[in-house]
Design a protein around this motif. Sequence first.
Motif, PDB file in Angstrom:
ATOM      1  N   LEU A  59       0.825  -1.207   0.000  1.00  0.00           N
ATOM      2  CA  LEU A  59       0.000   0.000   0.000  1.00  0.00           C
ATOM      3  C   LEU A  59       0.860   1.259   0.000  1.00  0.00           C
ATOM      4  CD1 LEU A  59      -2.674  -1.045   2.637  1.00  0.00           C
ATOM      5  CD2 LEU A  59      -3.081  -0.646   0.198  1.00  0.00           C
ATOM      6  N   PRO A  60       0.482   2.263  -0.810  1.00  0.00           N
ATOM      7  CA  PRO A  60       1.177   3.549  -0.719  1.00  0.00           C
ATOM      8  C   PRO A  60       0.940   4.188   0.633  1.00  0.00           C
ATOM      9  CG  PRO A  60      -0.753   3.710  -2.155  1.00  0.00           C
ATOM     10  CD  PRO A  60      -0.592   2.269  -1.816  1.00  0.00           C
ATOM     11  N   ARG A  61       1.823   5.095   1.007  1.00  0.00           N
ATOM     12  CA  ARG A  61       1.767   5.691   2.334  1.00  0.00           C
ATOM     13  C   ARG A  61       1.051   7.034   2.293  1.00  0.00           C
ATOM     14  NH1 ARG A  61       2.850   0.839   3.520  1.00  0.00           N
ATOM     15  NH2 ARG A  61       3.345   1.220   5.726  1.00  0.00           N
ATOM     16  N   GLN A  62       0.654   7.480   3.463  1.00  0.00           N
ATOM     17  CA  GLN A  62       0.163   8.845   3.586  1.00  0.00           C
ATOM     18  C   GLN A  62       1.166   9.644   4.404  1.00  0.00           C
ATOM     19  OE1 GLN A  62      -2.964   9.849   6.456  1.00  0.00           O
ATOM     20  NE2 GLN A  62      -3.317   7.655   6.741  1.00  0.00           N
ATOM     21  N   GLY A  63       1.082  10.977   4.254  1.00  0.00           N
ATOM     22  CA  GLY A  63       2.012  11.840   4.951  1.00  0.00           C
ATOM     23  C   GLY A  63       1.496  12.276   6.305  1.00  0.00           C
ATOM     24  N   SER A  64       2.290  13.081   6.961  1.00  0.00           N
ATOM     25  CA  SER A  64       1.952  13.550   8.303  1.00  0.00           C
ATOM     26  C   SER A  64       1.177  14.862   8.288  1.00  0.00           C
ATOM     27  CB  SER A  64       3.236  13.734   9.121  1.00  0.00           C
ATOM     28  OG  SER A  64       4.113  14.645   8.456  1.00  0.00           O
ATOM     29  N   HIS A  65       1.128  15.514   7.131  1.00  0.00           N
ATOM     30  CA  HIS A  65       0.462  16.817   7.083  1.00  0.00           C
ATOM     31  C   HIS A  65       0.144  17.173   5.626  1.00  0.00           C
ATOM     32  CE1 HIS A  65       4.735  17.659   6.393  1.00  0.00           C
ATOM     33  NE2 HIS A  65       4.312  18.650   5.633  1.00  0.00           N
ATOM     34  N   GLY A  66      -0.613  18.255   5.486  1.00  0.00           N
ATOM     35  CA  GLY A  66      -0.887  18.824   4.174  1.00  0.00           C
ATOM     36  C   GLY A  66      -1.614  17.875   3.244  1.00  0.00           C
ATOM     37  N   PRO A  67      -1.409  18.018   1.928  1.00  0.00           N
ATOM     38  CA  PRO A  67      -2.145  17.207   0.948  1.00  0.00           C
ATOM     39  C   PRO A  67      -1.701  15.739   0.938  1.00  0.00           C
ATOM     40  CG  PRO A  67      -0.483  18.503  -0.176  1.00  0.00           C
ATOM     41  CD  PRO A  67      -0.481  18.964   1.257  1.00  0.00           C
ATOM     42  N   TRP A  68      -0.667  15.415   1.713  1.00  0.00           N
ATOM     43  CA  TRP A  68      -0.191  14.036   1.776  1.00  0.00           C
ATOM     44  C   TRP A  68      -0.930  13.232   2.844  1.00  0.00           C
ATOM     45  CZ3 TRP A  68       2.616  13.988  -2.388  1.00  0.00           C
ATOM     46  CH2 TRP A  68       3.346  15.122  -2.756  1.00  0.00           C
ATOM     47  N   LYS A  69      -1.691  13.888   3.677  1.00  0.00           N
ATOM     48  CA  LYS A  69      -2.384  13.209   4.761  1.00  0.00           C
ATOM     49  C   LYS A  69      -3.786  12.805   4.318  1.00  0.00           C
ATOM     50  CE  LYS A  69      -3.452  13.556   9.696  1.00  0.00           C
ATOM     51  NZ  LYS A  69      -2.704  12.316   9.993  1.00  0.00           N
ATOM     52  N   VAL A  70      -4.134  11.557   4.549  1.00  0.00           N
ATOM     53  CA  VAL A  70      -5.466  11.042   4.209  1.00  0.00           C
ATOM     54  C   VAL A  70      -6.391  11.331   5.387  1.00  0.00           C
ATOM     55  CG1 VAL A  70      -6.818   9.001   3.622  1.00  0.00           C
ATOM     56  CG2 VAL A  70      -4.481   9.249   2.744  1.00  0.00           C
ATOM     57  N   THR A  71      -7.402  12.158   5.155  1.00  0.00           N
ATOM     58  CA  THR A  71      -8.240  12.607   6.266  1.00  0.00           C
ATOM     59  C   THR A  71      -9.435  11.704   6.533  1.00  0.00           C
ATOM     60  OG1 THR A  71      -9.699  13.976   4.889  1.00  0.00           O
ATOM     61  CG2 THR A  71      -7.648  14.988   5.688  1.00  0.00           C
ATOM     62  N   GLN A  72      -9.938  10.992   5.514  1.00  0.00           N
ATOM     63  CA  GLN A  72     -11.198  10.250   5.615  1.00  0.00           C
ATOM     64  C   GLN A  72     -12.328  11.181   6.060  1.00  0.00           C
ATOM     65  OE1 GLN A  72     -11.680   7.145   4.623  1.00  0.00           O
ATOM     66  NE2 GLN A  72      -9.540   6.686   4.235  1.00  0.00           N
ATOM     67  N   ASN A  73     -12.216  12.449   5.693  1.00  0.00           N
ATOM     68  CA  ASN A  73     -13.199  13.470   6.094  1.00  0.00           C
ATOM     69  C   ASN A  73     -13.806  14.074   4.831  1.00  0.00           C
ATOM     70  OD1 ASN A  73     -14.523  15.869   6.876  1.00  0.00           O
ATOM     71  ND2 ASN A  73     -13.178  16.123   8.640  1.00  0.00           N
ATOM     72  N   TYR A  74     -15.038  13.723   4.557  1.00  0.00           N
ATOM     73  CA  TYR A  74     -15.683  14.157   3.318  1.00  0.00           C
ATOM     74  C   TYR A  74     -15.797  15.676   3.228  1.00  0.00           C
ATOM     75  CZ  TYR A  74     -19.388  14.639  -0.199  1.00  0.00           C
ATOM     76  OH  TYR A  74     -20.125  15.003  -1.291  1.00  0.00           O
TER      77      TYR A  74
END
Length: 508
Positions: free
Chosen positions: A448-463
């Motif tokens: 699986l690709p990773r997500q970042g710690s902040h900004g546009p790299w972070k996956v929020t799961q928030n619609y």
Amino acid sequence: MSEQHVDVLIVGAGVSGIGMACHLKRECPGKSFTILERRDSLGGTWDLFRYPGIRSDSDMYTFGYSFRPWTSGKVLADGPSIKRYLGETAAENDVEKHIQYGVAVKRAEWSGTDKRWTLTTEKEATGETLTFTASFMIGCTGYYNYDAGYKPDFPAESDFKGRIVHPQHWPEHLNYEGKRVVVIGSGATAVTLVPTMAEEAEHVTMLQRSPSYLIPLPSNDRLAMLFQRLFSATTAYRLTRARNVAVARFLYNRSRRNPGIMRRLMLRLVRRKLDGKADMRHFSPTYNPWDQRLCVVKDGDLFTALRSGKASVVTDHIERFTEQGVRLKSGQELEADIIIPATGLDIQMLGGMDLVVDGHPVVLRDKLVYKNVMVEGVPNAGMLFGYTNISWTLKVDIAAEYLCRLLNHMDAHGKRVCVPRDTGDSRGEGTVMGGLDSGYIRRADDRLPRQGSHGPWKVTQNYLADVKTLRFDPIEDGYLEFDGTRPVETTAPPTGFFQPLKSALFGS
């Protein structure tokens, strides 16, 4: 060998691929595109899975597309109805003619010199090699292996004299009438299979290592049907979507912030449905709500089957298979004519294709996702990846809109290449699947690709947050590089406090 070129090439004709194609037709009418689908029909998951009772585990008012109302009163639709909805959507938006079936993508190579993707594919029926080129590629393949689901190697499995059937490869005419059935698993597939098969089987046992959280949900939405009588189809759909998004977000957020309260509430609902007919130890998970996905019980059918005695739940570990069934570590033996290992999915990204950028293989585990729509360092490529805590399609819609915005932005500014660049040390610990801790996600950590710690790299799961980012934030945000030029951040135009909320709930 033949070669075909289009502006946009979509891989996959399931929920994501059909949605992406429809958005292209609506928002980028001048773009040529092709959809490559390995199977012989559209539908993806809803064409593959044929087990008894197959249905959505998300409400159809948010699982349906934003641009095409789901007008049935059914909250949870069966698989054939969903496949029919997808087919009708494709036909109404004139995307069917763009689909090439039976084509498996083996390799996708980006050439910075040619500024295009070259996809090597195989026509599976004949073995013929086809080559496609495209200026932009969008992966809409979901996240699991269609060829095989996950199944552990059970000790002495070959000793069993009955039949073993995996839900992902359900035989067309499996006769289970009057049979003893053991379903191994406690996830959405098992929760669907058990009550459906109990209607005809002698007895169905759900064998689980640990319980899952179960949420009863009526299959008919009376308020949605009232909206449909009072308002136009579009208005009724938007109102129902708004309510369901708000409720889902509330339940998820409350579960993360107050897990103890939500756990007690969920278990109380189950206890009431069981009416003392089953031991609550089989329905009391050791983890917090939403550490794993919740399982929806349509009309409480699982609880009805348990109360009637036609089905039962056993929580234990398998010691080995026997000639007659399954022996458990407790010493109990479950006799069975049919064993169904509903043991999960095998994670696979981009349909298993090899991805290469300028001669260098792309290892997704080493890459960050950008806005959960693109991949760091991979030019002119999108990836539609839905939500795990609410309906998949909610994210598909706004991600497709974003990619259309990006394509139009590139055309308006004469740009041919865009690529996300991590200009800082943004790498985090989590994967693209967010905060879920399910077994199938843990097993796929290396894929699986990773997500970042902040900004546009972070996956929020928030619609609601993603609506603001994908519909309203500027395309040039300081992280996208165009034609080799250093990323430039532009100021977002003011949208006001209520516009993103209004757009999220009622559509763009």
